[in-house]
Design an enzyme around this catalytic site. Sequence first.
Site, PDB file in Angstrom:
ATOM      1  N   HIS A  87      -0.026   3.368   4.617  1.00  0.00           N
ATOM      2  CA  HIS A  87      -0.828   4.040   3.596  1.00  0.00           C
ATOM      3  C   HIS A  87      -0.568   5.555   3.622  1.00  0.00           C
ATOM      4  O   HIS A  87      -0.409   6.179   2.571  1.00  0.00           O
ATOM      5  CB  HIS A  87      -2.317   3.793   3.847  1.00  0.00           C
ATOM      6  CG  HIS A  87      -2.727   2.351   3.771  1.00  0.00           C
ATOM      7  ND1 HIS A  87      -2.327   1.410   4.695  1.00  0.00           N
ATOM      8  CD2 HIS A  87      -3.518   1.700   2.879  1.00  0.00           C
ATOM      9  CE1 HIS A  87      -2.852   0.240   4.381  1.00  0.00           C
ATOM     10  NE2 HIS A  87      -3.575   0.379   3.278  1.00  0.00           N
TER      11      HIS A  87
ATOM     12  N   SER B 256       0.811  -1.220   0.000  1.00  0.00           N
ATOM     13  CA  SER B 256       0.000   0.000   0.000  1.00  0.00           C
ATOM     14  C   SER B 256       0.839   1.262   0.000  1.00  0.00           C
ATOM     15  O   SER B 256       0.429   2.281  -0.562  1.00  0.00           O
ATOM     16  CB  SER B 256      -0.945   0.002   1.207  1.00  0.00           C
ATOM     17  OG  SER B 256      -1.833  -1.094   1.139  1.00  0.00           O
TER      18      SER B 256
END
Length: 406
Positions: A345, A280
Amino acid sequence: METSSPRMTAGPREAAVNCSPAVAANAEGEEIEVLESTDVLPVAPEDYDPENSGFISTERFRDLLAAHGSELDPHKLEVLLALTNGNADGKICYQDFVNLMSNKRSNSFRRAILQGSRQLKGCSLRDEVGLGLSQRLVRHVAYETLPREVDRKWYFDSYTYCPPPLLILAITIAEVAVFMYYGFQLERLVLQVSSPSFLKSPLPYHPQLRAQAWRYLSYSFMHTGIEHLSLNMAMQLLVGVPLEMVHGALRIGLVYVCGVLAGSLAVSVTDMTAPVVGSSGGVYALVSAHLANVVMNWSGMKCQFKLFRMAMALVCMSVEFGRAVWLRFYPPAFPPCPNPSFVAHLGGVVVGLTLGVVVLQNYEQRLQEQSLFWIFFCVYTLFVLCAVFWNIFAYSLLDVRLPPPP
């Protein structure tokens, strides 16, 4: 994208070559030939700047284009005419022309091309007919990623699929292979993280094993389950492959790897007891950089349904981030070790909105000549150094209670 410039000869279009070409007139002015970037521009003495060598007057350059323009691709001819019309100095530097033909333009040179292109009435690349499948794909990618018509046309004529966009494909194949391997080994495909052997792999980042430096990058090849892998793989392929076709594997690889590294370091600094897995960080760096580039060049981006597609990209990112947040605070299957962190993220997004945006905005310019690139790169390097010192000293100074090693 860094591509080799096409050779300009009297015959049909030929394959790209590695040398940097330049337009020059010979003694009789009968042809346009390819010169190495180290050669001297052979023009008539009256075409040189009186104080410097390596210049050709715009009038002479326009005459050459009029005489030999039929031998060039129409899109390249349009860019060269724009350069001639937009150059206020009345002369064109040889090295600037070499940079143009190599898709490396300075800011002032790019402004001259853009200014001159406003005076031209060329047809849109989208209106061209009779294109093959591969040409339509390149045209589609150009409209997906580039905000200026002059750059789209230049990219369309210059792209040769050599080298092919294999970096993102190779990373995706490796992630799928690792996932399938551990899927059979752990005998589960959904929520692999709930297996007691999941974190025993040499790939995931674990705070107890943070001295093993490869884990700050290798964690990106493992995923918590098929739901995690599927979302990341979809965004990685749909955004990453077109970006690699335009900007090249080196630039896109730089953004991707910086996002992955920033993700694991951000976890080690802000979520110190949690492990981390998944790509991610790299995926969010690419996607957030692309979306920011679209927003910053909204009027110039001519991709179809751009508002709807941007909304869908944000929805996919939000769903994946929401899944990661839910999993992080869900009761772990094997306490006291928590579930993987979601902070990677956010680290990827920060890289994408800073370093990534600079890379994607300067398609035709050398990054090392961009001051903003060096500013963000230095800030990123400073963050990495601070995070390294944090990992060395902060855990003992703060007396952090870490979960046992897997």
